[in-house]
Design an enzyme around this catalytic site. Structure first.
Site, mmCIF file in Angstrom:
data_model
loop_
_atom_site.group_PDB
_atom_site.id
_atom_site.type_symbol
_atom_site.label_atom_id
_atom_site.label_comp_id
_atom_site.label_asym_id
_atom_site.label_seq_id
_atom_site.Cartn_x
_atom_site.Cartn_y
_atom_site.Cartn_z
ATOM 1 N N SER A 238 0.806 -1.208 0.054
ATOM 2 C CA SER A 238 0.084 -0.068 0.087
ATOM 3 C C SER A 238 0.838 1.152 -0.154
ATOM 4 O O SER A 238 1.992 1.078 0.135
ATOM 5 C CB SER A 238 -0.856 0.082 1.340
ATOM 6 O OG SER A 238 -0.228 0.239 2.495
ATOM 7 N N HIS A 239 0.333 2.445 -0.349
ATOM 8 C CA HIS A 239 0.966 3.616 -0.283
ATOM 9 C C HIS A 239 1.674 3.913 1.233
ATOM 10 O O HIS A 239 2.909 4.389 1.078
ATOM 11 C CB HIS A 239 0.026 4.465 -0.505
ATOM 12 C CG HIS A 239 0.585 6.169 -0.401
ATOM 13 N ND1 HIS A 239 0.447 6.844 0.681
ATOM 14 C CD2 HIS A 239 1.406 6.994 -1.260
ATOM 15 C CE1 HIS A 239 1.247 7.974 0.644
ATOM 16 N NE2 HIS A 239 1.665 7.957 -0.708
ATOM 17 N N ALA A 240 0.958 3.841 2.298
ATOM 18 C CA ALA A 240 1.387 3.946 3.428
ATOM 19 C C ALA A 240 2.909 3.016 3.964
ATOM 20 O O ALA A 240 3.971 3.726 4.110
ATOM 21 C CB ALA A 240 0.440 3.641 4.311
#
Length: 127
Positions: free
Chosen positions: A79-81
């Site tokens: 994921s982005h995070a």
């Protein structure tokens, strides 16, 4: 006696010393004040605060450079995070249900190596 409808779910309060378990996503450990952010464009995050969000995307990246750690309710290893936290060397814990409801304003330690978020009292019970 007859009941109708569905009862409201009772949510237990988070106590100091509680250890919340999520997914380890960005290595390292950081203790700071948790700040829930719902809109990255309007957010004011002080240096070292723990960014807490439901989910993130590319528009959140500038906040990652200020945050001492990241806690996200939804997200996986790609994921982005997770990716941006690893790139910047910011400790991160993902998939921590209800993080936005229970952590805002609390003093927490985010352990991105183990996936733990520890909630502290104000009198400094840091590990």
């Amino acid at each position: 006696m007859r009941f109708t409808g569905a009862p409201a779910a009772a949510q237990a309060p988070v106590r100091s010393g509680d250890r919340l378990v999520g997914w380890a996503a960005g290595p390292g450990r950081h203790t700071g004040r948790a700040r829930v952010v719902s809109d990255p464009l309007a957010a004011r995050l002080a240096a070292g605060e723990v960014l807490v969000a439901a989910a993130t995307d590319a528009s959140w990246s500038p906040l990652f450079t200020t945050a001492g750690a990241i806690v996200v309710e939804r997200g996986g290893p790609l994921s982005h995070a997770a990716i941006v936290a690893r790139e910047l060397g910011v400790p991160a814990v993902l998939n921590l249900p209800d993080a936005t409801r229970i952590l805002d304003g609390r003093l927490v330690t985010v352990d991105g190596d183990t996936g733990l978020v520890i909630v502290h009292t104000e009198d400094g019970d840091r590990p």
